[in-house]
Scaffold this motif. Sequence first.
Motif, PDB file in Angstrom:
ATOM      1  N   LEU A 117       0.849  -1.192   0.000  1.00 18.95           N
ATOM      2  CA  LEU A 117       0.000   0.000   0.000  1.00 18.95           C
ATOM      3  C   LEU A 117       0.880   1.235   0.000  1.00 18.95           C
ATOM      4  CD1 LEU A 117      -2.676  -1.193   2.595  1.00 18.95           C
ATOM      5  CD2 LEU A 117      -2.728  -1.359   0.087  1.00 18.95           C
ATOM      6  N   ALA A 118       1.447   1.512  -1.163  1.00 19.72           N
ATOM      7  CA  ALA A 118       2.358   2.647  -1.313  1.00 19.72           C
ATOM      8  C   ALA A 118       2.411   3.028  -2.775  1.00 19.72           C
ATOM      9  CB  ALA A 118       3.749   2.288  -0.802  1.00 19.72           C
ATOM     10  N   SER A 213      -2.186   0.720  -4.874  1.00 23.69           N
ATOM     11  CA  SER A 213      -1.180  -0.194  -4.339  1.00 23.69           C
ATOM     12  C   SER A 213      -0.220  -0.608  -5.451  1.00 23.69           C
ATOM     13  CB  SER A 213      -1.838  -1.433  -3.723  1.00 23.69           C
ATOM     14  OG  SER A 213      -2.539  -2.180  -4.718  1.00 23.69           O
ATOM     15  N   GLY A 248       7.120  -4.048   3.662  1.00 21.09           N
ATOM     16  CA  GLY A 248       5.722  -3.635   3.751  1.00 21.09           C
ATOM     17  C   GLY A 248       5.471  -2.732   4.956  1.00 21.09           C
ATOM     18  N   GLU A 249       6.093  -3.097   6.106  1.00 18.90           N
ATOM     19  CA  GLU A 249       5.928  -2.275   7.308  1.00 18.90           C
ATOM     20  C   GLU A 249       6.561  -0.901   7.117  1.00 18.90           C
ATOM     21  OE1 GLU A 249       7.812  -4.681  10.191  1.00 18.90           O
ATOM     22  OE2 GLU A 249       6.273  -6.257  10.142  1.00 18.90           O
ATOM     23  N   GLN A 252       4.352   1.335   4.895  1.00 22.63           N
ATOM     24  CA  GLN A 252       3.109   1.750   5.547  1.00 22.63           C
ATOM     25  C   GLN A 252       3.366   2.841   6.595  1.00 22.63           C
ATOM     26  OE1 GLN A 252       1.294  -1.826   7.053  1.00 22.63           O
ATOM     27  NE2 GLN A 252       0.154  -2.182   5.182  1.00 22.63           N
TER      28      GLN A 252
END
Length: 252
Positions: A117-118, A213, A248-249, A252
């Motif tokens: 999600l970036a 995304s 991913g972290e 976000q």
Amino acid sequence: MDVQKALVAMGEPTRFRILSLLASGPRTVGEVAAAVGALQPQTTKHLQLLEAAGIITVERIGRRRLARVDRDAVRELADWLSGLASSTEDDEVLQQYADAVRAAGTAVDILFERTLLASPEAVWRAWTDPAQAARWWAPRHFDVVRCSVAAEVGAAVELVLREGDGTEYTSAGVVRFVEPGRRIVFDLSPLDATGRPFFEVVVDATLEPSDESVALRVRIAAEGADAAAAPMLAGLEPGWSQQLDRLGELLQ
């Protein structure tokens, strides 16, 4: 309860037999002595040690002394032991790694897929900016000592990781292919103390942007490993899986 004291008290063979006997119900000191085949003074000493450890109680009822298990204390001990039996995420990863080592051959071809999600620009920077890559390019329990990567064909790629005990691991290679913003392919092979690769590793990362995304596909292909390098080969799958989770972290 002092868990260590309780376990030491329980571990002596005669006291273990006494506890097994008392598990079915209270017994007089004389009954315990007869059941374990010991003299009453010796039995009394064992019971005193178990009582001091908090595992049993000895009560006088009339002229008799009755020994019984302290069920609440044993439940407390059971809860502590249950904590030892509860697996953690690291236990599961280590088990997967051990299974992979046993099954390892001389090559692997692994495909990872993640939805991030970036923005495509943020994902691309995370792969091609050394400062960004250094923030996620390591499995758990490792620190990045040095990281070098660039979105240019022929550019050197280097990654030096340090484990908790201070041991360092170096991987290196060159960028093979770049499609700006969409795909990067590079070597990242683990090196021995002389700087020679243990085996060849090629990383192929492709970005597929959508409205909100980015679909990330990462293929890790390795070949040329021998039996001695099997643990490193087997570590590619859990290692890269953890790294991509960290990516991913970070995004976000």
